[in-house]
Design a protein around this motif. Structure first.
Motif, short mmCIF file in Angstrom:
data_model
loop_
_atom_site.label_atom_id
_atom_site.label_comp_id
_atom_site.label_asym_id
_atom_site.label_seq_id
_atom_site.Cartn_x
_atom_site.Cartn_y
_atom_site.Cartn_z
N LYS A 1 0.83 -1.21 0.00
CA LYS A 1 0.00 0.00 0.00
C LYS A 1 0.87 1.25 0.00
O LYS A 1 0.61 2.21 -0.74
N GLN A 2 1.90 1.23 0.83
CA GLN A 2 2.79 2.37 0.89
C GLN A 2 3.49 2.60 -0.44
O GLN A 2 3.66 3.73 -0.89
N ALA A 3 3.88 1.50 -1.10
CA ALA A 3 4.53 1.61 -2.41
C ALA A 3 3.57 2.19 -3.44
O ALA A 3 3.96 2.99 -4.30
N LEU A 4 2.29 1.80 -3.36
CA LEU A 4 1.28 2.32 -4.27
C LEU A 4 1.10 3.82 -4.08
O LEU A 4 1.11 4.60 -5.04
N PHE A 5 0.96 4.24 -2.83
CA PHE A 5 0.78 5.67 -2.55
C PHE A 5 2.01 6.46 -2.98
O PHE A 5 1.88 7.57 -3.53
N ALA A 6 3.20 5.91 -2.73
CA ALA A 6 4.43 6.61 -3.10
C ALA A 6 4.54 6.77 -4.61
O ALA A 6 4.98 7.82 -5.12
N LYS A 7 4.13 5.73 -5.36
CA LYS A 7 4.18 5.79 -6.81
C LYS A 7 3.22 6.87 -7.34
O LYS A 7 3.57 7.63 -8.25
N VAL A 8 2.03 6.93 -6.77
CA VAL A 8 1.06 7.94 -7.18
C VAL A 8 1.61 9.34 -6.89
O VAL A 8 1.49 10.25 -7.71
N GLU A 9 2.22 9.50 -5.73
CA GLU A 9 2.79 10.81 -5.38
C GLU A 9 3.90 11.21 -6.36
O GLU A 9 4.01 12.38 -6.73
N ASP A 10 4.71 10.24 -6.76
CA ASP A 10 5.76 10.53 -7.73
C ASP A 10 5.16 11.01 -9.06
O ASP A 10 5.66 11.95 -9.68
#
Length: 349
Positions: free
Chosen positions: A193-202
């Protein structure tokens, strides 16, 4: 109500395309998928199992689901799954209007959920309705999520997926925005989940949120409708404040009233989104394609006009290809050609 003022949170502005993505910024994701099961599984992984009931196995209507994940407000807007449903065009239009309103003022990412073990030659087709209704600019805001539950290493899966020609083409159209989501690892570590949110933020840092005339029009209308609904509840709000004032004082009163205020605001927002969804329309995307690919599309269409609708579509496709080569708009050419030939096929069916 003197002494107790809870200001409404300011809605997203269109003046700044790239917002400051702090931990307080709600993340909005518009979700498509190769199957309803994939969409539901990802939503469960992100927001929890209570979002969809056990008997909900098919997404035939747009559904907005929100929750607080890792101290952050997250909203997933699941669109009807086109592979599991044969929806009439009028129904699909209605559901996608709802999707626009539910993710207004614009999604931080358009997510396409795929099963990495079932990538076929038709996988590319999942982009067609997305591009058709939202324009080719949406591609750089699109994130492919390869969701899987099997107990296999991510590396071995990536190796297999990258050999798939259809996936490589899909990833190229989406400017290599893709992410592998391992559900087992998510259950045990929560890292996915954290990786998903981080990717969206990028993606947001690079391109901003996705918006177009429909989203901007929807947000303006929703805010007007919200104010109207809020106005109609003024008496109810005053009466509730009196009730709370009899039960609380000081900071406790402010806290309780703020909770009530947020509840009213959420109710008004949801009602306003539904009301506007019934009135919203889609802009014809040929205009977007023409701007992207140059005048070649129109020239080709005119040349094909003499031999009827099918010739016009084929002529437009050829013209778009020429215009795209000259203008370097490969993505726009691809989307325009697909739609042109699809329209030609319908015309002769």
């Amino acid at each position: 109500m003197a002494g107790v003022k809870v200001k409404l949170r300011k809605r997203g502005s269109f003046e700044h395309e790239i917002p400051n993505m702090s931990s307080e910024t709600p993340l909005r994701m518009l979700v498509f998928g190769s199957s309803s099961r994939d969409q539901i599984s990802l939503t469960h992984s992100v927001l929890g199992p209570d979002v969809f009931t056990a008997d909900e196995v098919n997404i035939s209507a747009t559904k907005k689901s929100s929750g607080v994940v890792q101290e952050r407000n997250i909203t997933l807007v699941n669109t009807p799954n086109l592979q599991d449903n044969d929806l009439p065009e009028s129904v699909l239009h209605k559901e996608l209007r709802k999707a626009v309103c539910f993710s207004s003022p614009g999604p931080h990412a358009v997510v396409i959920v795929l099963d990495p073990f079932h990538l076929t030659s038709d996988t590319m087709n999942i982009l067609k309705p997305v591009v058709h209704y939202f324009g080719d600019r949406v591609l750089k805001h699109t994130l492919i999520v390869l969701y899987h539950e099997r107990d296999l290493t991510t590396l071995s899966i990536e190796d297999e997926v990258k050999k798939n020609k259809s996936f490589r083409e899909l990833a190229e159209k989406c400017v290599q925005n893709y992410l592998f989501f391992n559900e087992e690892k998510n259950r045990t570590q929560g890292s996915q989940k954290q990786a998903l949110f981080a990717k969206v933020e990028d993606m947001v840092s690079e391109h901003g949120i996705f918006s177009n005339p429909e989203f901007k029009d929807a947000e303006k209308r929703i805010q007007i409708e919200e104010r109207f609904l809020r106005k109609s509840k003024e008496k109810e709000i005053r009466e509730m404040f009196k009730v709370l004032e009899n039960e609380h004082s000081g900071e406790a009163l402010v806290s309780e009233f703020k909770k009530y205020e947020e509840k009213i605001q959420l109710e008004c927002r949801e009602k306003a989104e539904l009301a506007v969804a019934d009135k919203l329309g889609f802009t014809v995307r040929v205009v977007d394609y023409a701007v992207a690919v140059g005048k070649g599309a129109f020239v080709g269409a005119l040349l094909g006009f003499a031999i009827g609708p099918e010739g016009m579509a084929v002529g437009a496709a050829i013209g778009a290809a020429l215009g795209g080569v000259l203008g370097g708009a490969a993505n726009a050419v691809w989307s325009y050609i697909n739609n042109s030939f699809a329209d030609a096929h319908k015309g002769t069916a």
